[in-house]
Design a protein around this motif. Structure first.
Motif, PDB file in Angstrom:
ATOM      1  N   LEU A   1       0.843  -1.201   0.000  1.00 18.55           N
ATOM      2  CA  LEU A   1       0.000   0.000   0.000  1.00 18.55           C
ATOM      3  C   LEU A   1       0.877   1.249   0.000  1.00 18.55           C
ATOM      4  O   LEU A   1       0.639   2.194  -0.771  1.00 18.55           O
ATOM      5  N   GLN A   2       1.897   1.274   0.849  1.00 20.28           N
ATOM      6  CA  GLN A   2       2.782   2.437   0.909  1.00 20.28           C
ATOM      7  C   GLN A   2       3.562   2.611  -0.388  1.00 20.28           C
ATOM      8  O   GLN A   2       3.769   3.730  -0.855  1.00 20.28           O
ATOM      9  N   TYR A   3       3.983   1.508  -0.982  1.00 21.29           N
ATOM     10  CA  TYR A   3       4.700   1.571  -2.257  1.00 21.29           C
ATOM     11  C   TYR A   3       3.764   2.126  -3.336  1.00 21.29           C
ATOM     12  O   TYR A   3       4.198   2.912  -4.210  1.00 21.29           O
ATOM     13  N   ALA A   4       2.502   1.749  -3.266  1.00 26.18           N
ATOM     14  CA  ALA A   4       1.527   2.273  -4.229  1.00 26.18           C
ATOM     15  C   ALA A   4       1.363   3.787  -4.081  1.00 26.18           C
ATOM     16  O   ALA A   4       1.295   4.523  -5.071  1.00 26.18           O
ATOM     17  N   ILE A   5       1.332   4.263  -2.835  1.00 27.78           N
ATOM     18  CA  ILE A   5       1.209   5.702  -2.593  1.00 27.78           C
ATOM     19  C   ILE A   5       2.415   6.433  -3.173  1.00 27.78           C
ATOM     20  O   ILE A   5       2.287   7.513  -3.764  1.00 27.78           O
ATOM     21  N   ALA A   6       3.610   5.845  -3.020  1.00 24.91           N
ATOM     22  CA  ALA A   6       4.809   6.449  -3.599  1.00 24.91           C
ATOM     23  C   ALA A   6       4.708   6.534  -5.115  1.00 24.91           C
ATOM     24  O   ALA A   6       5.109   7.540  -5.729  1.00 24.91           O
ATOM     25  N   MET A   7       4.156   5.512  -5.737  1.00 29.45           N
ATOM     26  CA  MET A   7       3.984   5.521  -7.190  1.00 29.45           C
ATOM     27  C   MET A   7       2.975   6.586  -7.628  1.00 29.45           C
ATOM     28  O   MET A   7       3.133   7.211  -8.680  1.00 29.45           O
TER      29      MET A   7
END
Length: 790
Positions: free
Chosen positions: A640-646
């Protein structure tokens, strides 16, 4: 041999930890009728058995592997013959007959189990290779380097830790059992280490040079005094050269404690103001400087300065309001953003309540003897329990409430945590409860703060400055003279890699309002923080709050300033990765699960790395390093956090894929609730729709409709509604951008759900509306729904 039975002082085995070193085994007999050897003796025995040259130095692990390579069965049988105990002497029997709170041993033998078999007691034995149970039984024995009773030819090399110190540290110090050991000794009345040999690097690798623990640590050695031993162990505790036999005699004659009294509790610390013979001395400018800059808070100094404001501002109106709430309510929530003075406020409130004849105690979670101590408080009238750091104490809140139903509770929590976990507080706290927010200083408070700065020779905050105390302090730090002085003061810590790493890690934890053990810091940094900081003890004491049960930076604001102003981006990234991976290993414990989540949260990383160059590239690098760890890679919230970074990089397609991965990982975890993923999936769906060319169909309208349906359901659930509020602010922009591209059926469906969401927002409890921006969001949703009619 004459034994001075007063040497031990008062002894309470039921609250003490017994640690057995190789010297304790000298009184036992193995299958061959000999004493089980220590590590050096075992190495010599293996060299002889393997027919190797005796003038060559071999690592015990290498010898074990060579033995197993020739015959694993023979290695197992040899170890079993050496360490299987058949008889104990009288002194060993007497020592093991005491009701110890916990027994730890680095010996491979089964002396404790042998004793318990003879007394028909449960063995309650645990091996370091097993997971730490949720609750260890009283008297449990933990074999930190494995137990002879568990070995087989197949697991012989894995079940026993047979290596040198570096291997031991990797295997044990980085294990959750090491945390359990440090937790047990932190709250133990005493730690007795019997038969410690200077060759036992095993034990040396487990001890911390903590002065607080050293006062409660006693080494029991053979009857011949050894000045080298005393010198090398002085930082860890005192030594009695009385042997196991003398220890048994001293235990038999030592006085035992009376019942627990409120004055000597370990789970609770009195917050009553204390005044000493220096009560007339006013705080020095240096003391005020250390408080405002380093967060070096002295509760005794605060008490002695009352009722003046020459050490800290009084916040009198807020304190009185909070004290009045305690008089009439069962609980009080004190919330504030990072660095807004929550700790000082709790002490000011305790002083006011003490003046009103309340007994004020600060709760310290983690003590295994909490049940007995609560019993000692059952009859205390007008009792207030202060809970610092809600997240760390959350698991024990319900038990406190039920065991002490007449006690008032004061719970300190960060504002952000209060907003998203309001539902938990409603369930955990007794009703009615009230709330006091510390996020705004009154005009009188700002004037008092200016006077405090001026009297201490510090720059007075600028006129019109924000009323947020954190911002006022950060403005103070930005003064070039203070920056230069802080840089020069901290230079010794920055110069050495070991202390620099301890500094950065501890300050990162403080920024996330975490308090961890020194053992945890050591497991990540690879070095005992007490030993690393010993050469600069005075400086360390200004910056760190060091106790037996915790190790933390004193000030979250100062920590944020130091990380931002002086720390290198690569060092920060290394520390974040190390802390996250170490916390992931301990994620079954709530404080470490919270720390893991906080460390890898995208918003947190952005704030931490602000002004450090290309923050986005650094964050992606951190995520890539974490991704390869199976514990972190298996966490839905990591993806989820990696998605927010993207999303922040405008790579919405990749973000959508990572959200899909988060959902897949969630299905693999029993009972995992996806509401955080749902909100970000909805946000990403809205952004992707807005990014599409106008005049084209909204390709993901079904995903958006499904998402808003999920969001509306979350609003009805007090456990999830805070997350829903945060993502609804993107609806208005979507409707404005793509309304004309929807067909009639899609417009009707979207309007229906918008009206339903607006109705749910209007029905939210008044206290939730007051704590969030839900009314502003409702206004936006209603305008968006009305636009379809126009």
């Amino acid at each position: 041999m004459t034994i001075d039975t007063d040497e031990l002082g008062e002894v309470d085995p039921a609250s003490a930890v017994l640690f057995l070193g190789s010297g304790f085994s000298l009184g036992s007999t193995n299958i061959d009728g000999k004493n089980p050897p220590n590590g050096t003796g075992l190495r010599q025995h293996f060299i002889k058995q393997l027919g190797l040259p005796t003038d060559t130095t071999y690592d015990l692990q290498v010898l074990s592997e060579e033995f197993a390579e020739r015959s694993a069965q023979a290695l197992r049988d040899e170890l079993y013959k050496i360490f299987r105990v058949t008889k104990l002497d009288d002194a060993q029997t007497a020592v093991l007959g005491e009701p110890w709170r916990r027994i730890y041993t680095t010996n491979y033998d089964d002396a404790v189990e042998m004793h318990r078999l003879g007394t028909k007691s449960k063995p309650n034995a645990f091996d370091v290779s097993a997971p730490v149970p949720n609750k260890l039984p009283h008297g449990a024995v933990i074999h930190l380097h494995g137990s002879i009773r568990l070995i087989t030819p197949e697991n012989v090399l894995n079940s026993l830790v047979l290596g040198e110190s570096s291997y031991v540290n990797q295997y044990v110090v980085r294990s959750p059992w090491y945390d359990q050991f440090q937790r047990d000794i932190a709250f133990a009345s005493a730690l007795y280490i019997v038969g410690y040999s200077l060759a036992d690097y095993h034990i040396a690798g487990l001890l911390l040079a903590n002065p607080t623990l050293a006062t409660r640590t006693v080494f029991i050695q053979g009857p011949k005094p050894d000045p080298i031993f005393i010198r090398r162990t002085a930082q860890y505790g005192r030594t009695l050269f009385i042997g196991t036999e003398g220890f048994a005699t001293a235990l038999a004659h030592a006085p035992r404690p009376t019942a627990a009294r409120p004055v000597n509790l370990r789970s609770f610390r009195s917050l009553a103001p204390t005044r000493d013979r220096w009560s007339s001395a006013r705080p020095t400018a240096a003391e005020v400087y250390d408080l405002l800059v380093y967060g070096d808070f002295d509760a005794g100094r605060l008490a002695r300065s009352q009722p003046s404001e020459d050490y800290a501002i009084a916040r009198a109106d807020t304190v009185r309001a909070a004290a009045d709430a305690i008089e009439h309510k069962h609980a009080l929530v004190v919330d504030g953003r990072l660095g807004n003075g929550k700790t000082i406020f709790l002490h000011l409130l305790a002083f006011e309540l003490s003046a009103r004849n309340w007994t004020c105690l600060l709760f310290k979670p983690g003590n295994p003897e909490i049940a007995q101590e609560i019993a000692a408080l059952a009859n205390v009238e007008r009792l207030v329990l202060f809970i610092e750091q809600y997240s760390a104490a959350q698991d024990e809140l319900r038990g406190l409430r039920e065991a002490l139903p007449n006690a008032r509770l004061v719970v300190e929590v960060r504002t952000g945590t209060f907003e998203v976990r309001f539902h938990e507080l409603v369930k955990l706290l007794p009703r009615p409860f009230d709330r006091v927010s510390l996020n705004a200083l009154s005009k009188a408070d700002i004037r008092a703060f200016g006077g405090l700065c001026e009297s201490a020779g510090l720059r007075v905050p600028r006129a019109g400055q924000t009323s947020d105390l954190r911002d006022v302090l950060l403005d103070l730090f930005n003064n070039q003279a203070i920056r230069d002085r802080v840089r020069a003061t901290l230079a010794p810590l920055f110069e050495k890699r070991s202390t620099n790493r301890v500094l950065i890690m501890t300050m990162l934890i403080a920024i996330h309002q975490g308090s961890v053990s020194a053992a945890f810091v050591r497991s990540v940094a690879g070095e005992d923080p007490f030993a690393a900081l010993k050469p600069m003890e005075d400086l360390a004491n200004e910056i760190f709050d060091i106790s037996a049960d915790g190790f933390r930076a004193r000030s979250a604001v100062f920590s944020s300033f130091v990380i931002n102003a002086f720390s290198d981006a690569d060092d920060i990234a290394d520390a974040i990765v190390g802390l996250t991976l170490a916390a992931a290993k301990r994620r079954t414990e709530r404080p470490y699960r919270v720390l893991m989540s906080s460390m890898m949260a995208y918003g947190s990383l952005r704030r931490t790395l602000r002004g450090k160059g290309d923050a986005e590239t650094i964050i992606i690098g951190i995520y890539e390093r974490l991704r390869y760890d199976e514990r972190v890679g298996g966490e839905p919230l990591f993806w989820l956090q990696y998605a927010i970074a993207m999303v922040e990089l405008h790579k919405l397609d990749v973000a959508d894929e990572f959200i899909g991965t988060a959902y897949r990982k969630a299905t693999e975890l029993k009972g995992f609730q996806t509401y955080q993923i749902d909100t970000q999936a909805f946000r990403i769906a809205l952004m992707r729709a807005i990014a599409e060319p106008k005049g084209s169909d909204v390709s993901n309208i079904e995903q958006i409709l499904h998402g808003i349906e999920r969001i509306e359901a979350m609003l009805a659930d007090d456990s999830h509604r805070a997350y829903a509020i945060r993502v609804l602010d993107g609806v208005q922009a979507f409707v404005a951008a793509r309304q004309s591209d929807l067909d009639n059926g899609e417009r009707v469906a979207l309007q229906f759900w918008l009206l339903k969401v607006a109705k749910s927002l209007a029905a939210l409890p008044a206290d939730f509306k007051a704590a969030t921006d839900s009314e502003l969001i409702r206004s936006q949703i209603e305008k968006s729904a009305a636009s379809f009619v126009a």
